[in-house]
Design an enzyme around this catalytic site. Structure first.
Site, PDB file in Angstrom:
ATOM      1  N   SER A 138     -21.273   6.529  -8.181  1.00 28.68           N
ATOM      2  CA  SER A 138     -22.201   5.456  -7.893  1.00 28.68           C
ATOM      3  C   SER A 138     -21.503   4.172  -7.448  1.00 28.68           C
ATOM      4  CB  SER A 138     -23.075   5.218  -9.128  1.00 28.68           C
ATOM      5  OG  SER A 138     -24.114   4.332  -8.861  1.00 28.68           O
ATOM      6  N   ASP A 150     -13.655   2.418   4.296  1.00 30.75           N
ATOM      7  CA  ASP A 150     -14.228   2.311   5.640  1.00 30.75           C
ATOM      8  C   ASP A 150     -13.770   1.061   6.373  1.00 30.75           C
ATOM      9  OD1 ASP A 150     -15.535   4.640   5.094  1.00 30.75           O
ATOM     10  OD2 ASP A 150     -17.566   3.846   5.321  1.00 30.75           O
ATOM     11  N   LYS A 160     -22.645  10.568  -5.801  1.00 31.26           N
ATOM     12  CA  LYS A 160     -23.943  10.018  -6.175  1.00 31.26           C
ATOM     13  C   LYS A 160     -24.254   8.854  -5.242  1.00 31.26           C
ATOM     14  CE  LYS A 160     -27.050   7.586  -8.621  1.00 31.26           C
ATOM     15  NZ  LYS A 160     -27.507   6.230  -8.312  1.00 31.26           N
TER      16      LYS A 160
END
Length: 541
Positions: free
Chosen positions: A302, A313, A327
């Site tokens: 999460s 990224d 998740k």
């Protein structure tokens, strides 16, 4: 390290009900306090008619509360694994793990053979003030014997917690005493910390371990960053291993301290546009430059995945470890009229490159919960080559590196799970509390010499010798842990590190514990070797 070794790195007794809390994100957008209307009114009436008929006419006595809760849970089973109902009693325990403080007696404990074993007392807390010591065993509460009563950890917490100023009488069995010692403890507010520790690994490298994303985590993280920068930190390691998640906005604020202005952090997409949102970095952060390494494993979920994915990224950090939990759903809290709560999935989150990292739940909850077993049996935890991603799940980072969605964050550098040193014998020593009890006994006999040392000197020169190991074996046998020569030989180095770390914890706290214990953490050791590559990545704009 063995497949159960992750438990070594969780600060006791952080009690997280994994079935409820793993991966749950408490979104910054909260649902209305009442469930909205709409849909097929006839269906609502049908359910009401069924419950009314049962209560009025069913041949046996029934509990309407139990029937309603069963109905709610049956409905939620048709949704996703993270939309859950939490009854009022469980909600208090769950919330306390995220709110930053609770009211209680201020001990860390472990439940061993139905007996409360005090691992540590909070400095300045209620238990320390009345004289309770690490190693004590709490046998009675309000004159009722609880040892051997089959109580769960949640039951114990319920007994010991209570409103500030209220009192609780406990009976303590202490080593060397032939009778129970009575202590009346006045409960008080007990702070909980979600940044377990921060310290300088070397002159240039800082380390921060985050155990969950709770109400105070951002403040703790910011304080740790500033402290480490003041000590000359040029490289940063963030440890998110075993971190099950928590508040979305705290994670976003923490990431903001590491990214340049306007960098995308995460975005969400729900039904319609009510729960669609986009989060970007804002003001100048504390550590926007300098190499960053993030550690994750299969229990990082999460908010942990949001942090790892955002930094990966944006080419801001190298991610090291094993594929994370997977998740990618956001929950919002719906308070119900009896004090219970519905946590309902309202959106999916996406990393800056556009990845959804939610693993499939199409085959239902039972299949979903077998994911770890599949990873273990399929070899994924031991070899990166066992992990296959479809080309359709490929995305690119800002600099063009390929990353994948579809089930967790795949690290830039894979670290296999090492089971070579783990043994059942070590596990039994650990969970019987033999290591902790012997560490306390050794400390009491050698306190003056140990406290005369600096931690730096202890870290560098203290050795767990053969006579100490023999004494530990005897301590284990006293707790019915039979000596296993094969297991002992296999786990000897691990036992020595664990014992040395446990002794240190009783003198220097977690800042003495983790630097030693992390020497047995392969992901940590691997991450330390990657700051050159992380620096090269950070220089790409």
């Amino acid at each position: 390290m063995g497949k159960n070794s992750s438990s070594l790195y969780i600060k006791l007794p952080v009690i997280i009900a994994l079935a409820i809390c793993v991966g749950i994100i408490i979104g910054s957008n909260f649902a209305d306090t009442a469930v909205p209307g709409g849909g097929n009114t006839n269906n609502y009436m049908k359910l009401r008619q069924v419950l009314t008929a049962i209560e009025r006419d069913y041949v046996d006595e029934t509990e309407s509360d139990e029937l309603v809760e069963a109905a709610i849970n049956s409905v939620l089973e048709k949704l996703d694994p993270h939309s859950v109902y939490i009854n009022a009693e469980d909600l208090e325990l769950t919330k306390s793990q995220l709110e930053g403080e609770f009211e209680g007696i201020g001990i860390e404990f472990n439940l061993v053979e139905d007996t409360i074993f005090v691992v540590a007392t909070l400095p300045g807390g209620p238990s320390e003030k009345v004289g309770i010591l690490p190693g004590d065993k709490i046998v009675t509460v309000e004159d009722d014997t609880i040892a051997g009563a089959g109580l769960s950890t949640a039951d114990i917490i319920t007994l010991l917690r209570g409103p500030k100023g209220s009192e609780v009488l406990v009976g303590v069995k202490r080593k060397g005493k032939d009778h129970l010692l009575p202590f009346t403890i006045s409960r008080d507010k007990i702070p909980q910390y979600s940044v377990d520790v921060s310290y300088m690994i070397d002159d240039e490298t800082g380390y921060i371990k985050v155990s969950r994303f709770a109400a105070t985590t951002y403040d703790e993280f910011r304080e740790a960053l500033e402290k480490l920068k003041d000590k000359g930190m040029k490289n940063l390691m963030i440890d998110l291993q075993d971190n099950p998640g928590g508040y979305l906005d705290r994670a976003v604020d923490m990431i903001d301290e590491l990214l340049e202005d306007e960098a995308m952090i995460v975005y969400t997409d729900g039904k319609g546009d009510r729960y669609d949102s986009e989060y970007r970095a804002t003001d100048e952060g504390i550590f926007e430059n300098g190499p960053v390494v993030v550690l994750i494993n299969e229990y990082s979920a999460s908010a942990s995945e949001i942090m790892a994915g955002a930094l990966q990224d944006n080419d801001r950090a190298l991610v090291v470890g094993r594929r994370s939990f997977g998740k990618g759903l956001v929950q919002s809290s719906v308070p119900l009229n009896d004090g219970s709560q519905l946590r309902l999935t309202i959106s999916r989150f996406y990393t800056p490159s556009g990845r959804s990292i939610q693993k499939s739940y199409e085959e239902g909850l039972e299949d979903y919960n077998k994911d770890f077993t599949r990873r273990l049996e399929g070899g994924e935890l031991f070899s990166a080559d066992s992990i296959q991603f479809a080309d359709s799940l490929a995305f690119e980072t800002r600099s063009g590196r390929t990353v994948y969605g579809g089930g967790g964050i795949m690290p830039d550098y894979f670290v296999p799970l090492d089971t070579l040193e783990w043994s059942d014998y070590y596990s039994e020593l650990l969970y019987s509390n033999a290591i902790r009890e012997y560490a306390l006994d050794y400390l009491e006999k050698n306190r003056d010499d140990l406290e005369a040392m600096s931690f730096k000197e202890y870290f560098r020169s203290f050795e767990v010798n053969a006579s100490m190991l023999d004494a530990l074996v005897n301590a284990g046998e006293a707790r019915e842990v039979a000596f296993d020569s094969t297991g002992f030989a296999r786990s000897k180095d691990l036992i020595q590190i664990s014992l040395k770390a446990t002794i240190a914890r009783n003198i220097w706290g977690d800042e003495g514990y983790y630097p030693i214990l992390n020497q047995a953490n392969d992901t940590y050791v691997r991450g330390l070797k990657l700051f050159k590559e992380a620096g090269e990545l950070a220089s790409v704009k």
